[in-house]
Write a protein that holds these residues in place. Structure first.
Motif, mmCIF file in Angstrom:
data_model
loop_
_atom_site.group_PDB
_atom_site.id
_atom_site.type_symbol
_atom_site.label_atom_id
_atom_site.label_comp_id
_atom_site.label_asym_id
_atom_site.label_seq_id
_atom_site.Cartn_x
_atom_site.Cartn_y
_atom_site.Cartn_z
ATOM 1 N N ARG A 1 0.856 -1.198 0.000
ATOM 2 C CA ARG A 1 0.000 0.000 0.000
ATOM 3 C C ARG A 1 0.882 1.234 0.000
ATOM 4 N N GLN A 2 0.291 2.351 -0.362
ATOM 5 C CA GLN A 2 1.007 3.618 -0.395
ATOM 6 C C GLN A 2 0.442 4.570 0.654
ATOM 7 N N THR B 1 -1.061 8.095 1.714
ATOM 8 C CA THR B 1 -1.816 9.122 1.003
ATOM 9 C C THR B 1 -0.987 10.402 1.021
ATOM 10 N N ASP B 2 -1.370 11.353 0.186
ATOM 11 C CA ASP B 2 -0.681 12.636 0.179
ATOM 12 C C ASP B 2 -0.760 13.302 1.547
ATOM 13 N N ASN B 3 -1.940 13.271 2.161
ATOM 14 C CA ASN B 3 -2.103 13.901 3.473
ATOM 15 C C ASN B 3 -1.247 13.229 4.545
ATOM 16 N N GLU B 4 -1.134 11.918 4.487
ATOM 17 C CA GLU B 4 -0.281 11.204 5.449
ATOM 18 C C GLU B 4 1.182 11.591 5.249
ATOM 19 N N LYS C 1 4.855 5.742 -6.599
ATOM 20 C CA LYS C 1 3.555 5.268 -7.067
ATOM 21 C C LYS C 1 3.538 4.945 -8.565
#
Length: 118
Positions: A41-42, A44-47, A70
């Protein structure tokens, strides 16, 4: 994988011992954290932004390297590798200034377009 570097930097900045502490701060499950670590999994931008801001890492750098991670195709991965290599050699200070200037220019163009249409 850049996500692991970002997680490790945050872990060090907070003097954490376990990844579950990071997962708690991010509001994600221990399973998702494990999947991020393994590459299944990647973030998120916010994380990524949260981790970068709390680790004294440039948020622009974090998002660029995360985007590179990604990339799905071999060609995209190679292009991102070229981009990140060039940016790393030039330093991210220039990148920040360039993005700021671009955003300022972009806002002006949109305002002008609205005036012309309106």
């Amino acid at each position: 994988m850049y996500a692991n570097q970002l997680l490790d930097a945050y872990k060090e900045a907070k003097n954490y011992v376990q990844d579950k502490q990071i997962a708690h701060d991010l509001g994600i499950s221990k399973q998702k954290m494990s999947n991020v670590r393994s590459g299944a999994r990647q973030l998120t931008d916010n994380e990524a932004i949260f981790l970068a801001e709390n680790s004294n890492i440039d948020v622009h750098e974090a998002l660029i390297f995360l985007a590179a991670d990604k990339a799905k195709t071999h060609k995209a991965q190679q292009i991102w590798q070229d981009i990140t290599a060039k940016l790393s050699s030039q330093g991210f200070e220039r990148l920040s200034l360039g993005i700021t200037g671009f955003m300022a220019f972009g806002i002006g163009v949109r305002q002008y377009a609205l005036c012309t249409i309106g």
